[in-house]
Design an enzyme around this catalytic site. Structure first.
Site, short mmCIF file in Angstrom:
data_model
loop_
_atom_site.label_atom_id
_atom_site.label_comp_id
_atom_site.label_asym_id
_atom_site.label_seq_id
_atom_site.Cartn_x
_atom_site.Cartn_y
_atom_site.Cartn_z
N CYS A 2 0.82 -1.20 0.00
CA CYS A 2 0.00 0.00 0.00
C CYS A 2 0.86 1.26 0.00
O CYS A 2 1.98 1.26 0.50
CB CYS A 2 -0.87 0.05 1.24
SG CYS A 2 -1.85 -1.43 1.46
N ARG A 27 4.78 0.63 -6.03
CA ARG A 27 4.75 -0.22 -4.84
C ARG A 27 3.84 -1.43 -5.04
O ARG A 27 3.89 -2.37 -4.25
CB ARG A 27 4.28 0.60 -3.63
CG ARG A 27 5.24 1.74 -3.28
CD ARG A 27 4.64 2.65 -2.26
NE ARG A 27 4.44 2.03 -0.97
CZ ARG A 27 5.36 1.87 -0.04
NH1 ARG A 27 6.58 2.30 -0.27
NH2 ARG A 27 5.09 1.30 1.11
N TRP A 75 -2.77 -2.66 -1.58
CA TRP A 75 -2.27 -3.96 -1.98
C TRP A 75 -2.86 -4.92 -0.96
O TRP A 75 -2.46 -4.95 0.20
CB TRP A 75 -0.75 -3.97 -1.92
CG TRP A 75 -0.11 -5.18 -2.52
CD1 TRP A 75 0.19 -5.41 -3.83
CD2 TRP A 75 0.36 -6.34 -1.80
NE1 TRP A 75 0.78 -6.64 -3.97
CE2 TRP A 75 0.91 -7.23 -2.76
CE3 TRP A 75 0.37 -6.73 -0.47
CZ2 TRP A 75 1.45 -8.46 -2.42
CZ3 TRP A 75 0.91 -7.96 -0.12
CH2 TRP A 75 1.44 -8.81 -1.09
N ASN A 101 -1.00 1.73 5.62
CA ASN A 101 -0.07 0.78 5.00
C ASN A 101 0.49 -0.07 6.13
O ASN A 101 1.05 0.48 7.08
CB ASN A 101 1.04 1.54 4.27
CG ASN A 101 2.23 0.65 3.91
OD1 ASN A 101 3.36 1.11 3.91
ND2 ASN A 101 2.01 -0.60 3.62
N GLY A 102 0.32 -1.37 6.03
CA GLY A 102 0.84 -2.26 7.08
C GLY A 102 -0.19 -3.30 7.42
O GLY A 102 -1.15 -3.52 6.68
N GLU A 484 18.77 -14.99 -10.54
CA GLU A 484 18.23 -13.66 -10.81
C GLU A 484 17.56 -13.62 -12.19
O GLU A 484 16.49 -13.03 -12.36
CB GLU A 484 19.34 -12.61 -10.69
CG GLU A 484 18.92 -11.19 -11.01
CD GLU A 484 17.83 -10.62 -10.10
OE1 GLU A 484 17.45 -11.28 -9.12
OE2 GLU A 484 17.36 -9.51 -10.40
N LYS A 488 13.68 -12.65 -12.75
CA LYS A 488 13.26 -11.54 -13.63
C LYS A 488 12.20 -12.03 -14.60
O LYS A 488 11.19 -11.39 -14.79
CB LYS A 488 14.46 -11.00 -14.45
CG LYS A 488 15.43 -10.07 -13.77
CD LYS A 488 14.91 -8.71 -13.44
CE LYS A 488 14.23 -8.64 -12.13
NZ LYS A 488 14.88 -8.55 -10.91
N GLU A 491 8.76 -13.07 -12.81
CA GLU A 491 7.99 -12.02 -12.12
C GLU A 491 7.30 -11.05 -13.09
O GLU A 491 6.22 -10.57 -12.79
CB GLU A 491 8.83 -11.27 -11.07
CG GLU A 491 9.95 -10.42 -11.59
CD GLU A 491 10.70 -9.69 -10.47
OE1 GLU A 491 10.14 -9.46 -9.40
OE2 GLU A 491 11.88 -9.35 -10.70
N HIS A 507 19.41 -34.86 -10.52
CA HIS A 507 18.70 -35.33 -9.33
C HIS A 507 17.21 -35.00 -9.38
O HIS A 507 16.62 -34.68 -8.37
CB HIS A 507 19.36 -34.77 -8.07
CG HIS A 507 20.79 -35.17 -7.96
ND1 HIS A 507 21.18 -36.43 -7.59
CD2 HIS A 507 21.93 -34.49 -8.24
CE1 HIS A 507 22.50 -36.51 -7.63
NE2 HIS A 507 22.97 -35.33 -8.02
N LYS A 606 6.82 -3.44 -4.88
CA LYS A 606 8.23 -3.06 -4.93
C LYS A 606 8.85 -3.15 -3.54
O LYS A 606 9.98 -3.60 -3.36
CB LYS A 606 8.32 -1.63 -5.45
CG LYS A 606 9.73 -1.06 -5.47
CD LYS A 606 10.41 -1.47 -6.73
CE LYS A 606 11.85 -1.05 -6.81
NZ LYS A 606 12.60 -1.98 -7.68
C1 G6P Z 1 10.43 -7.12 -3.68
C2 G6P Z 1 10.92 -6.49 -4.97
C3 G6P Z 1 12.26 -7.10 -5.37
C4 G6P Z 1 13.26 -6.94 -4.25
C5 G6P Z 1 12.74 -7.52 -2.93
C6 G6P Z 1 13.60 -7.08 -1.75
O1 G6P Z 1 10.11 -8.45 -3.89
O2 G6P Z 1 9.99 -6.69 -5.99
O3 G6P Z 1 12.74 -6.46 -6.53
O4 G6P Z 1 14.45 -7.58 -4.59
O5 G6P Z 1 11.42 -7.02 -2.65
O6 G6P Z 1 13.46 -5.71 -1.61
P1 G6P Z 1 14.55 -4.74 -1.01
O7 G6P Z 1 13.92 -3.37 -1.10
O8 G6P Z 1 14.74 -5.17 0.42
O9 G6P Z 1 15.78 -4.87 -1.80
#
Ligand code: G6P
Length: 611
Positions: A2, A27, A75, A101-102, A484, A488, A491, A507, A606
Site C-alpha cells: 500500500c 509499490r 495492496w 499501509n501495514g 536472478e 526476472k 515475475e 537429481h 516493490k
Molecule cells: C520485492 C521487490 C524485489 C526486491 C525484494 C527485496 O520483492 O519486488 O525487486 O528484490 O522485494 O526488496 P529490497 O527493497 O529489500 O531490496
C-alpha cells in the site's frame, strides 16, 4: 505494498493526491481511493483497479473540492481487492477517515471488542478497526486528538503508517507510523505526507523521516511532531538531492527499460567514490583494520533479488578474502534462531531499506549485539537508519517493481567490500587490486555494449513469448546469475521458470525437459566450463533448446548451443554484472511480447513492508 499520501494547503487536494499516488504506483496495488474534506464534510471516492479508474471517477479530482485530504493505493492483505475493502475507511459517523499501509496483527481481537461495544463493520480489512478505535477514544477523551492517537497506538499491534483526517478538525492532517515507511514533506504550497519521497518531490525536497511511534500533525503552514506519550518533539528535515527526472520515465516506454539503461551510471556512481589513489576505501564502514581482520564470519541477509546478490557475494568474499559467508533469506533468518558469535558481521542488503523481513533480521542481529552493515539504496530508510553502518548504493529512485539498476549497484558494493577486506587482510597483492580496479572501471562501458545488443535478444525473446517453462542452469557464480535471470523472467512475464545448479540437474530436474524446452545456460566461470558443457549436452539430447550466455573467448560453445550471447572479458568474480544484462533484456522483451504490465506485475510490490 500500500501507498499513502496526504495534503493540506491552499491548493485543491485531489489532483495533488492523485499525482502523489501515481508516484507510488510502483509499490504495487489493486485499488485506490481518496478522502477529502469539502468545507462541510468528508467525502470518500474509491475503487478497485488502477489509479486511472479513480481519476475517471473523480474527473481528475475535479469533482472532489477541498484543500485537505488523504489518499491510498491498496495492496490487499486482509480482504479481497474490492471497492468496499479499498481505503480510505470511515468511522460510522463518517467524521474520521483513515488510510493505512501495514498490517494490524491483533485486529480480530480489537474488532470483536468493538463489535461488542456496538460498532458495525463494512469491510473485511484490518484497517477499519483503526477508524472505529479512533472514534471510540475520540469520544472517551472528549475530542483530545493526540490522546486519542496515542491510545490507539498503544492498542494496535503490527505495522502501520497511517494518515487520518477528522471532520471536526479540518485544518489538520494526522500521521503516525510503526515499521511501515512514512515521510512528511514541507512546502510553501502546503504540507504533505507520503509512503515514499517520489510522491512529494514535485512540491518539495524538504523532508522529515518519521521514526517508529512518532506522530506528525500537519496544518497549512506548520508541522508538529509528538512521541508515543503525546509529548512534542523536535525533528530536523533532510534535503533530498535526487533530481525529479529520476522518478519520471524520460521517454522510455517503461521504467524497467529506463532503469536498465541507467545501469552504467549506477555502477559508476557506486564505484567511483570508493576508489582513492588506486585503492579501495570504504570510509562509511567505520571499521578499523583490526576490526576487519577480526571478522570471523559474515552473514548476508536479504530478500528477492537482493538475496541473489548475496549468493554471488558469498563466492567472491570467500574466494578473495577467505572469510566464511552464510547467506540467508531474511524471512528464514529472523525465525531460525541464528547462531551469531562475537566477531561476526551481519550484512543486510535492501534496495528500499524498508523490507519488513530484512528489517526484522537486522533488529534480531542487533539484539544479539552483533555489528550490522546495511547495503541500502534509499537514503534515510529504516534499515539505513537502524544499521550500525551503512554503505549506500547510488542507484537513485528505482520505480519498476522488477529491480535492475539497484541489483547492479548491490553487486558493485559486494565486489568493493570483498576486495577491501581482502586488501586489509593481505590476501591480494597491490597488482591484483589494480587489475581488478581496471576491470571494475570497464564495467559501465561493457554494460552499454550489452544493452546495445538489445535487438538480437528481443528476437530470441519473441520466440519464447508462448513458453510454458524456462530453466536456467549454471555453476558457482553462474548459478547465482541464473537465480536472478529466472526471477526476472517469471515475475514480469508470468512464464514459469526455475534456476538450478547445473550439477543438480540429474537429481530430478532433468525429467522436466521436453522437446523444445528453453534452457538458459550461464557459462562464465572458466574452471567450470567443461562441467557445465556436459550439462548442456545432457539437456540438448533430451530435446532442450539452449540459450548460452558465455565469455567472448568461449566460441566453441556455438557447436552445442542453439543461441549464444557473449559477454566481454572481465575478472571471473565480476561476470554477474555483465551476464545479467541480456537476461534482464530477455525477461523484459518476453513480458512486452506477452503484453504484460512490465513495471507493475500482478500481485507484486516493490517494497514489501509486511512479512
Ligand atoms: C520485492 C521487490 C524485489 C526486491 C525484494 C527485496 O520483492 O519486488 O525487486 O528484490 O522485494 O526488496 P529490497 O527493497 O529489500 O531490496
Amino acid at each position: 505494498m500500500c501507498g499513502i499520501v496526504g495534503y493540506i494547503g491552499r491548493k485543491q487536494a485531489a489532483p495533488i493526491l492523485l499525482d502523489g499516488l501515481s508516484k507510488l504506483e510502483y509499490r504495487g496495488y489493486d485499488s485506490a481511493g481518496m478522502a477529502i474534506y469539502d468545507g462541510t464534510q468528508i467525502n470518500i471516492e474509491k475503487s478497485t483497479g488502477r489509479l486511472k479508474v479513480l481519476s475517471e471517477l473523480t474527473h481528475d479530482g475535479s469533482t472532489m473540492p477541498g484543500t485537505v485530504g488523504i489518499g491510498h493505493t491498496r495492496w490487499a492483505t486482509h480482504g479481497e481487492p474490492s471497492d468496499k475493502n479499498a481505503h480510505p475507511h470511515f468511522n460510522e459517523a463518517r467524521s474520521i477517515a483513515v488510510v493505512h499501509n501495514g498490517i494490524i496483527e491483533n485486529y480480530m481481537k480489537l474488532k470483536n471488542k468493538l463489535i461488542n461495544r456496538g460498532y458495525h463493520f463494512i469491510s473485511d480489512t484490518d484497517t477499519e478497526v483503526v477508524a472505529h478505535l479512533l472514534d471510540y477514544y475520540y469520544k472517551k477523551t472528549d475530542g483530545n486528538i493526540i490522546d486519542t492517537i496515542t491510545k490507539v497506538m498503544h492498542r494496535v499491534e503490527g505495522s502501520y503508517a497511517l494518515g487520518i483526517i477528522f471532520a471536526e478538525h479540518p485544518d489538520k492532517v494526522y500521521a503516525l507510523r510503526k515499521d511501515s515507511p512514512l515521510i512528511v514533506g514541507r512546502s510553501d504550497e502546503g504540507n504533505l505526507i507520503a509512503s515514499d519521497v517520489p510522491a512529494v518531490l514535485k512540491y518539495t525536497r524538504d523532508v522529515y523521516f518519521i521514526e517508529n511511534e512518532e506522530i506528525a500533525v500537519l496544518s497549512e503552514d506548520a508541522i508538529e511532531f509528538f512521541n508515543s506519550d503525546g509529548e512534542p518533539i523536535e525533528k530536523e528535515s533532510k534535503t533530498i538531492e535526487w533530481d525529479i527526472n529520476a522518478a519520471e520515465k524520460g521517454g522510455y516506454e517503461h521504467f524497467m527499460l529506463k532503469e536498465m539503461y541507467e545501469q552504467p551510471k549506477t555502477v559508476r556512481d557506486t564505484l567511483t567514490p570508493r576508489i582513492k589513489d588506486g585503492k579501495i576505501v570504504i570510509e562509511e564502514l567505520g571499521m578499523s583494520e583490526e576490526e576487519i581482520r577480526a571478522i570471523n564470519r559474515i552473514h548476508i541477509v536479504a530478500c528477492g533479488s537482493a538475496y541473489h546478490t548475496g549468493v554471488t557475494a558469498k563466492y567472491i568474499m570467500e574466494g578473495l578474502a577467505r572469510i566464511p559467508v552464510e547467506v540467508d533469506l531474511a524471512s528464514e533468518f529472523r525465525y531460525r534462531n541464528p547462531i551469531l558469535n562475537k566477531g561476526d558481521l551481519v550484512v543486510i542488503i535492501s534496495q528500499s531499506g524498508e523490507t519488513a523481513d530484512s528489517l526484522a533480521a537486522l533488529r534480531e542481529a542487533k539484539a544479539q549485539g552483533i555489528t550490522t552493515l546495511g547495503i541500502v539504496n534509499v537514503v534515510g530508510s529504516s534499515i539505513a537508519r537502524e544499521a550500525d553502518r551503512v554503505m549506500y548504493t547510488w542507484a537513485g529512485p528505482e520505480i519498476a517493481v522488477a529491480t535492475t539498476k539497484a541489483y547492479s549497484a548491490q553487486l558493485i558494493a559486494h565486489y568493493l567490500l570483498a576486495i577491501y577486506f581482502a586488501q586489509v587482510k593481505g590476501m591480494v597483492t597491490d597488482e591484483e587490486v589494480s587489475e581488478m580496479l581496471t576491470d571494475l572501471k570497464a564495467i559501465p562501458a561493457q554494460i552499454e555494449m550489452l544493452l546495445a545488443n538489445k535487438e538480437h535478444i528481443q528476437k530470441i525473446a519473441n520466440r519464447y513469448v508462448g513458453a510454458k517453462d524456462v530453466f536456467f542452469i549454471g555453476r558457482g557464480i553462474d548459478y547465482a546469475i541464473g537465480m536472478e535471470g529466472s526471477l526476472k523472467l517469471k515475475e514480469i512475464s508470468y512464464v514459469h521458470s526455475e534456476a538450478y545448479a547445473a550439477g543438480e540437474l540429474k537429481h530430478g530436474t532433468i525429467s522436466l525437459i521436453e522437446e523444445g524446452t528453453l534452457v538458459t545456460a550461464i557459462v562464465t566461470q572458466k574452471e567450470l566450463y567443461k562441467k557445465t558443457m556436459s550439462n548442456i549436452v545432457e539437456v540438448r539430447s533430451r530435446g532442450a533448446v539452449v540459450l548460452a550466455v558465455t565469455n567472448e573467448d568461449n566460441t566453441e560453445i556455438e557447436k552445442t548451443a542453439d543461441y549464444v550471447i557473449y559477454i566481454p572479458q572481465t575478472n571471473k568474480y565480476f561476470t554477474n554484472s555483465l551476464a545479467i544484462i541480456p537476461l534482464q533484456l530477455f525477461a523484459y522483451y518476453v513480458s512486452v511480447g506477452k503484453g504484460c504490465d512490465v513495471d507493475k506485475p500482478r500481485n507484486l510490490a516493490k517494497s514489501v513492508t509486511v512479512e
